[in-house]
Design a protein around this motif. Sequence first.
Motif, PDB file in Angstrom:
ATOM      1  N   ALA A 296       0.835  -1.200   0.000  1.00 17.17           N
ATOM      2  CA  ALA A 296       0.000   0.000   0.000  1.00 17.17           C
ATOM      3  C   ALA A 296       0.870   1.250   0.000  1.00 17.17           C
ATOM      4  O   ALA A 296       1.864   1.335   0.723  1.00 17.17           O
ATOM      5  CB  ALA A 296      -0.915  -0.001   1.223  1.00 17.17           C
ATOM      6  N   ALA A 297       0.473   2.249  -0.791  1.00 18.46           N
ATOM      7  CA  ALA A 297       1.269   3.466  -0.957  1.00 18.46           C
ATOM      8  C   ALA A 297       1.322   4.323   0.295  1.00 18.46           C
ATOM      9  O   ALA A 297       2.285   5.063   0.510  1.00 18.46           O
ATOM     10  CB  ALA A 297       0.716   4.295  -2.111  1.00 18.46           C
ATOM     11  N   GLY A 298       0.302   4.229   1.145  1.00 18.33           N
ATOM     12  CA  GLY A 298       0.245   5.072   2.332  1.00 18.33           C
ATOM     13  C   GLY A 298      -0.800   6.165   2.188  1.00 18.33           C
ATOM     14  O   GLY A 298      -1.218   6.518   1.084  1.00 18.33           O
ATOM     15  N   ASN A 299      -1.222   6.712   3.324  1.00 22.40           N
ATOM     16  CA  ASN A 299      -2.328   7.679   3.371  1.00 22.40           C
ATOM     17  C   ASN A 299      -1.876   9.057   3.800  1.00 22.40           C
ATOM     18  O   ASN A 299      -2.634   9.790   4.446  1.00 22.40           O
ATOM     19  CB  ASN A 299      -3.405   7.195   4.356  1.00 22.40           C
ATOM     20  N   ARG A 300      -0.663   9.456   3.481  1.00 17.05           N
ATOM     21  CA  ARG A 300      -0.134  10.724   3.977  1.00 17.05           C
ATOM     22  C   ARG A 300      -0.395  11.906   3.037  1.00 17.05           C
ATOM     23  O   ARG A 300      -0.073  13.042   3.362  1.00 17.05           O
ATOM     24  CB  ARG A 300       1.371  10.585   4.222  1.00 17.05           C
ATOM     25  N   ASN A 301      -0.948  11.642   1.839  1.00 18.99           N
ATOM     26  CA  ASN A 301      -1.227  12.691   0.861  1.00 18.99           C
ATOM     27  C   ASN A 301       0.032  13.498   0.542  1.00 18.99           C
ATOM     28  O   ASN A 301       0.025  14.723   0.501  1.00 18.99           O
ATOM     29  CB  ASN A 301      -2.345  13.620   1.362  1.00 18.99           C
ATOM     30  N   ILE A 302       1.121  12.795   0.331  1.00 21.65           N
ATOM     31  CA  ILE A 302       2.391  13.429  -0.013  1.00 21.65           C
ATOM     32  C   ILE A 302       2.994  12.700  -1.203  1.00 21.65           C
ATOM     33  O   ILE A 302       2.602  11.577  -1.537  1.00 21.65           O
ATOM     34  CB  ILE A 302       3.387  13.425   1.175  1.00 21.65           C
ATOM     35  N   GLY A 303       3.963  13.324  -1.832  1.00 20.86           N
ATOM     36  CA  GLY A 303       4.560  12.779  -3.040  1.00 20.86           C
ATOM     37  C   GLY A 303       5.661  11.787  -2.810  1.00 20.86           C
ATOM     38  O   GLY A 303       6.525  11.611  -3.684  1.00 20.86           O
ATOM     39  N   THR A 304       5.647  11.122  -1.676  1.00 19.02           N
ATOM     40  CA  THR A 304       6.612  10.071  -1.360  1.00 19.02           C
ATOM     41  C   THR A 304       5.857   8.902  -0.732  1.00 19.02           C
ATOM     42  O   THR A 304       5.390   9.010   0.393  1.00 19.02           O
ATOM     43  CB  THR A 304       7.689  10.568  -0.373  1.00 19.02           C
ATOM     44  N   PRO A 305       5.700   7.794  -1.464  1.00 18.55           N
ATOM     45  CA  PRO A 305       5.003   6.647  -0.877  1.00 18.55           C
ATOM     46  C   PRO A 305       5.736   6.117   0.346  1.00 18.55           C
ATOM     47  O   PRO A 305       6.950   6.294   0.496  1.00 18.55           O
ATOM     48  CB  PRO A 305       5.008   5.611  -2.002  1.00 18.55           C
ATOM     49  N   ASP A 306       4.991   5.474   1.225  1.00 15.78           N
ATOM     50  CA  ASP A 306       5.597   4.796   2.364  1.00 15.78           C
ATOM     51  C   ASP A 306       6.532   3.689   1.869  1.00 15.78           C
ATOM     52  O   ASP A 306       6.396   3.175   0.758  1.00 15.78           O
ATOM     53  CB  ASP A 306       4.527   4.160   3.251  1.00 15.78           C
ATOM     54  N   TYR A 307       7.470   3.329   2.722  1.00 18.24           N
ATOM     55  CA  TYR A 307       8.258   2.120   2.482  1.00 18.24           C
ATOM     56  C   TYR A 307       7.469   0.942   3.068  1.00 18.24           C
ATOM     57  O   TYR A 307       6.913   1.072   4.171  1.00 18.24           O
ATOM     58  CB  TYR A 307       9.631   2.215   3.170  1.00 18.24           C
ATOM     59  N   ALA A 355     -18.035  -3.690   7.117  1.00 17.33           N
ATOM     60  CA  ALA A 355     -17.746  -2.293   7.444  1.00 17.33           C
ATOM     61  C   ALA A 355     -17.161  -1.601   6.228  1.00 17.33           C
ATOM     62  O   ALA A 355     -16.680  -2.242   5.288  1.00 17.33           O
ATOM     63  CB  ALA A 355     -16.771  -2.207   8.624  1.00 17.33           C
ATOM     64  N   ARG A 356     -17.222  -0.273   6.262  1.00 17.54           N
ATOM     65  CA  ARG A 356     -16.651   0.544   5.190  1.00 17.54           C
ATOM     66  C   ARG A 356     -15.460   1.309   5.742  1.00 17.54           C
ATOM     67  O   ARG A 356     -15.466   1.763   6.880  1.00 17.54           O
ATOM     68  CB  ARG A 356     -17.703   1.502   4.626  1.00 17.54           C
ATOM     69  N   TRP A 357     -14.447   1.452   4.907  1.00 20.03           N
ATOM     70  CA  TRP A 357     -13.229   2.124   5.342  1.00 20.03           C
ATOM     71  C   TRP A 357     -12.561   2.738   4.116  1.00 20.03           C
ATOM     72  O   TRP A 357     -12.690   2.243   2.990  1.00 20.03           O
ATOM     73  CB  TRP A 357     -12.279   1.114   6.002  1.00 20.03           C
ATOM     74  N   ASP A 358     -11.835   3.824   4.347  1.00 21.01           N
ATOM     75  CA  ASP A 358     -11.018   4.449   3.310  1.00 21.01           C
ATOM     76  C   ASP A 358      -9.557   4.124   3.568  1.00 21.01           C
ATOM     77  O   ASP A 358      -9.102   4.151   4.714  1.00 21.01           O
ATOM     78  CB  ASP A 358     -11.169   5.978   3.337  1.00 21.01           C
ATOM     79  N   GLY A 359      -8.799   3.884   2.518  1.00 16.64           N
ATOM     80  CA  GLY A 359      -7.367   3.714   2.707  1.00 16.64           C
ATOM     81  C   GLY A 359      -6.703   2.930   1.598  1.00 16.64           C
ATOM     82  O   GLY A 359      -7.326   2.085   0.931  1.00 16.64           O
ATOM     83  N   THR A 360      -5.425   3.207   1.403  1.00 20.93           N
ATOM     84  CA  THR A 360      -4.646   2.414   0.449  1.00 20.93           C
ATOM     85  C   THR A 360      -4.468   0.984   0.925  1.00 20.93           C
ATOM     86  O   THR A 360      -4.145   0.097   0.134  1.00 20.93           O
ATOM     87  CB  THR A 360      -3.271   3.060   0.211  1.00 20.93           C
ATOM     88  N   SER A 361      -4.706   0.756   2.227  1.00 22.35           N
ATOM     89  CA  SER A 361      -4.639  -0.610   2.759  1.00 22.35           C
ATOM     90  C   SER A 361      -5.607  -1.546   2.062  1.00 22.35           C
ATOM     91  O   SER A 361      -5.427  -2.767   2.085  1.00 22.35           O
ATOM     92  CB  SER A 361      -4.948  -0.617   4.262  1.00 22.35           C
TER      93      SER A 361
END
Length: 536
Positions: A296-307, A355-361
Amino acid sequence: MNHAFTTSRRDHRTRDTISRRARRLGTVLVLLLVAGLALPVLAERRVDREILVELIPGADPDAVAQRYGCTVIDGIPQWLLYILLAPEGADVDQLVAQMNDPAETDIVSAEPHREFENPEGGQRTIGELDRNATIGDFRNQPALGTVNANGAQQQYTGRGVVVAVLDTGQTTQHPATSERIMKHSGADLAQGNGSVGVQPNAVDDDGDGDVDEMLEHGSMVTGMVNAAAPGARILPIRVLDSEGWGRGFWVAKGILHAISRGADVINLSLGMLEKSNFISKAINEARKQGVVVVAAAGNRNIGTPDYPADDSKVVSVAAVDDAKLRAPFTSYGSEIDLTAPGVQVLSTYGADGYARWDGTSFAAPMTAGAVALLLERYPGLKPDEVRDLLAATAQPDANGPEWSDLLGAGTLDVAALVTVVTGDRTSLKLSEQPGGTVVRWSPVDGATVYDLARGDVANLRHVGLTDIDLGPVTCLRDDTTTLDTLANPDPTLPAPGQAFFYVFRDDTSESGGLAYGQGSDSRYRTASGGDCNPPL
């Protein structure tokens, strides 16, 4: 004869520090705050006094540790990975710098022992129980329509493919997924009670004001794999606690466990800010075994995906909504491979709820499930081939041109993915099971009967550029695709290292001249009466 389709509690205190990478992102964060968006959590968590090292072959881990006043407390010896415990009061960063000095020839790399987190934990969101949702809503949710999964599932379901989910504990009795979860092959590596199930402790372990907020995260990730690939088996590996945090070493051991239990795909809906050579080593080992790793890229709304989503060796997945517009929370960047739905997805929750959820997860496991469908048809594909096919078949998203290089090749298209490879091709994958060797191959369009040949590797040779001479072989006749999907090991087949295998599409009856179509690797082959023992 069946030839089957298969191809804490914490013992040291943790501390929060702001990473160097987080400081580099400070300007971006100010802009996000001014825009009224949620400020991403950028705290780095470490396991107190612990250092992760990779050693060179032949190095003595105890001797290396003693040079720095440390003690070896755990490790994965086959990968030359170890945890060192630094002396009380030692400066871990200084020790790491010394270990990474070029003068230290026994250590490939050293790093502080950092922790991973679920992206949604960093975003401070939790799943919202939908008491009116049914299994029909789950199976037919808009997200599956967005990626054109429903039609593809009429032909392929991921049967015979194993997807490992490294996450929090998960509910194993949910009626939508329980029959597909490999309950007795999973593992609890997060210092829990030994169960792969959910493990609440009613304690705010991470001090964020919420208790056990990520408890069902693993259940929902598993549900999304199952939504995309209802026939795939799911290997649950608990590497995160009920708050959504987990040590890097647990994740590395989880990857090892996934490989050892025959996983074809690994889903990592977790991340951290800093790169980890330790985890990269584990990912590389998985790839050597042909395992596809999705992150998953991550949910930080930044131009650098999580590791590890920013690692070029994984399939990196960002999130869009059902209209294929970028989710406002998703991280992005040139490292992203593609997007998948991650807004208000509906997934399994608790013993029998949704359940409903938002996220790259949740975008990542939908992609992992799509990979399972692809590997059901073409089990011999390599990880790089899978990633390339995901990109080649992605559908255009609905975002403007300013996002063209930041969200990968487009949005997942499952129907295109499973039909992209020519129907005349077949591929092979072998796996060792307790009962013997399992041989999986992909079906060829228009064929219902196959012959499998096996022989000694020493007799295998190429003739010219397109033909292959099998030498003396034993032919196993008339294996239908129905039998091939049973995933039953055949104890009469030798181990992969002792023999080669070759699949033929049987174009005509055995009495009609022994004609065959294309074989593995698209090389033409015509059998003669003396090729097989016993003769066909």
